[in-house]
Motif scaffolding. Structure first.
Motif, mmCIF file in Angstrom:
data_model
loop_
_atom_site.group_PDB
_atom_site.id
_atom_site.type_symbol
_atom_site.label_atom_id
_atom_site.label_comp_id
_atom_site.label_asym_id
_atom_site.label_seq_id
_atom_site.Cartn_x
_atom_site.Cartn_y
_atom_site.Cartn_z
ATOM 1 N N ILE A 37 -8.735 -21.420 -4.198
ATOM 2 C CA ILE A 37 -8.065 -21.902 -2.985
ATOM 3 C C ILE A 37 -9.008 -22.793 -2.184
ATOM 4 O O ILE A 37 -8.600 -23.847 -1.671
ATOM 5 N N TYR A 38 -10.265 -22.388 -2.089
ATOM 6 C CA TYR A 38 -11.235 -23.187 -1.332
ATOM 7 C C TYR A 38 -11.441 -24.555 -1.977
ATOM 8 O O TYR A 38 -11.480 -25.580 -1.283
ATOM 9 N N THR A 39 -11.558 -24.580 -3.311
ATOM 10 C CA THR A 39 -11.806 -25.843 -4.022
ATOM 11 C C THR A 39 -10.603 -26.782 -3.955
ATOM 12 O O THR A 39 -10.763 -27.997 -3.818
ATOM 13 N N VAL A 40 -9.414 -26.236 -4.029
ATOM 14 C CA VAL A 40 -8.210 -27.063 -4.095
ATOM 15 C C VAL A 40 -7.735 -27.496 -2.711
ATOM 16 O O VAL A 40 -7.282 -28.633 -2.537
ATOM 17 N N PHE A 41 -7.865 -26.621 -1.700
ATOM 18 C CA PHE A 41 -7.236 -26.893 -0.412
ATOM 19 C C PHE A 41 -8.192 -27.045 0.780
ATOM 20 O O PHE A 41 -7.814 -27.657 1.769
ATOM 21 N N ILE A 42 -9.395 -26.498 0.715
ATOM 22 C CA ILE A 42 -10.219 -26.397 1.918
ATOM 23 C C ILE A 42 -11.378 -27.385 1.975
ATOM 24 O O ILE A 42 -11.569 -28.083 2.978
ATOM 25 N N GLU A 43 -12.192 -27.433 0.918
ATOM 26 C CA GLU A 43 -13.431 -28.221 0.989
ATOM 27 C C GLU A 43 -13.143 -29.701 1.183
ATOM 28 O O GLU A 43 -12.045 -30.187 0.920
ATOM 29 N N ALA A 44 -14.141 -30.412 1.682
ATOM 30 C CA ALA A 44 -13.996 -31.844 1.950
ATOM 31 C C ALA A 44 -13.626 -32.597 0.683
ATOM 32 O O ALA A 44 -14.189 -32.355 -0.373
ATOM 33 N N ASP A 45 -12.656 -33.484 0.805
ATOM 34 C CA ASP A 45 -12.162 -34.302 -0.315
ATOM 35 C C ASP A 45 -11.543 -33.447 -1.411
ATOM 36 O O ASP A 45 -11.522 -33.852 -2.585
ATOM 37 N N ALA A 46 -11.030 -32.279 -1.069
ATOM 38 C CA ALA A 46 -10.316 -31.454 -2.045
ATOM 39 C C ALA A 46 -9.057 -32.189 -2.486
ATOM 40 O O ALA A 46 -8.495 -32.973 -1.719
ATOM 41 N N PRO A 47 -8.607 -31.968 -3.730
ATOM 42 C CA PRO A 47 -7.443 -32.708 -4.230
ATOM 43 C C PRO A 47 -6.178 -32.486 -3.404
ATOM 44 O O PRO A 47 -5.328 -33.366 -3.328
ATOM 45 N N LYS A 48 -6.055 -31.316 -2.760
ATOM 46 C CA LYS A 48 -4.893 -31.048 -1.900
ATOM 47 C C LYS A 48 -5.381 -30.523 -0.547
ATOM 48 O O LYS A 48 -4.900 -29.500 -0.049
ATOM 49 N N GLU A 49 -6.312 -31.255 0.042
ATOM 50 C CA GLU A 49 -6.945 -30.814 1.286
ATOM 51 C C GLU A 49 -5.929 -30.701 2.422
ATOM 52 O O GLU A 49 -5.150 -31.622 2.669
ATOM 53 N N ILE A 50 -5.932 -29.552 3.099
ATOM 54 C CA ILE A 50 -5.031 -29.338 4.224
ATOM 55 C C ILE A 50 -5.711 -29.776 5.516
ATOM 56 O O ILE A 50 -6.934 -29.894 5.585
ATOM 57 N N ASN A 51 -4.914 -29.991 6.528
ATOM 58 C CA ASN A 51 -5.426 -30.495 7.806
ATOM 59 C C ASN A 51 -5.692 -29.327 8.760
ATOM 60 O O ASN A 51 -4.815 -28.882 9.479
ATOM 61 N N ILE A 52 -6.925 -28.828 8.732
ATOM 62 C CA ILE A 52 -7.338 -27.766 9.647
ATOM 63 C C ILE A 52 -8.635 -28.184 10.322
ATOM 64 O O ILE A 52 -9.336 -29.077 9.849
#
Length: 233
Positions: free
Chosen positions: A140-155
């Motif tokens: 979850i961190y790699t896909v959605f959280i970290e900078a420039d993640a492929p599906k980075e969420i806006n938090i």
């Protein structure tokens, strides 16, 4: 051309020979630090691009959702059932059909990462094994959280930092703050547009509201000057 061959050697059958030749002429250790840094950044970007492509092809919504995804077109969603979703956002999110249709709407707006992250967090809390918990947390961190993640969420940054600190020893609640913020974003921003979207109006068999605008007709006076007067609705 040389730069393209260096960055994309797989597209040229001579790339391997040229690369070996270059290494023979100039050892890797002699490369300037800036070039090494650029190479590392390129490799990291390439890795994330491959991950994003994999998620797109395999359907990340299927991977992270606790529910089995099916084609909405093949489902028999009654207008009465769909109309309940207009009562509140909770009605959408507690209905499997509602989640699926809302996901399709978000994909049309290129913001599907929000619902996919929310579903991933729902699935994450059901994990009992500590080993699997760590594995899913890192995913979850790699896909959605970290900078420039492929599906980075806006938090916000502070929420990201808090998650990053807890990722080595994750708990079932380590994504709760981020999940609540994404939920609130979907509720306030995406949900109102969803209720006026074609996909939802089609299910409820409603038509989009039409607004008639008062028009003005152009007439000419005795001097030949154009004037306008309001016409009837």
């Amino acid at each position: 051309m040389e730069t393209l061959l260096f960055l994309f050697p797989q597209f040229n059958y001579m790339a391997q020979k040229e690369e070996a030749y270059c290494k023979a002429l100039e050892p890797q250790d002699s490369l300037p630090a800036t070039m090494k840094e650029e190479s590392c950044r390129h490799k990291d970007k390439e890795r994330k691009s491959r991950l994003s492509l994999f998620l797109t092809k395999s359907g990340s919504h299927e991977n992270v959702s606790p529910h089995k995804k099916t084609n909405t077109a093949s489902r028999n969603i009654s207008p009465e059932a769909a109309l309940k979703w207009s009562n509140c956002f909770e009605e959408v999110m507690k209905d499997e059909d509602g989640v699926d249709v809302f996901s399709q709407f978000l994909r049309s707006e290129f913001s599907e990462e929000n619902i996919e992250f929310w579903l991933a967090c729902e699935d994450y809390r059901t994990v009992d094994s500590e080993t699997k918990l760590l594995s899913k947390a890192k995913y979850i961190y790699t896909v959605f959280i970290e900078a420039d993640a492929p599906k980075e969420i806006n938090i916000d940054y502070s929420t990201k930092v808090a998650i990053e600190k807890s990722i080595s020893q994750p708990t079932k609640s380590c994504f709760d703050v981020a999940q609540n913020k994404v939920y609130s974003l979907m509720q306030k921003d995406s949900y109102p547009r969803f209720l006026h979207s074609d996909i939802y109006l089609h299910l409820t068999r409603r038509k989009a509201p039409m607004f008639r605008r008062r028009s003005r007709s152009c007439v000419f006076n005795e001097r030949g000057e154009a004037t306008s007067e309001p016409s009837a609705w």
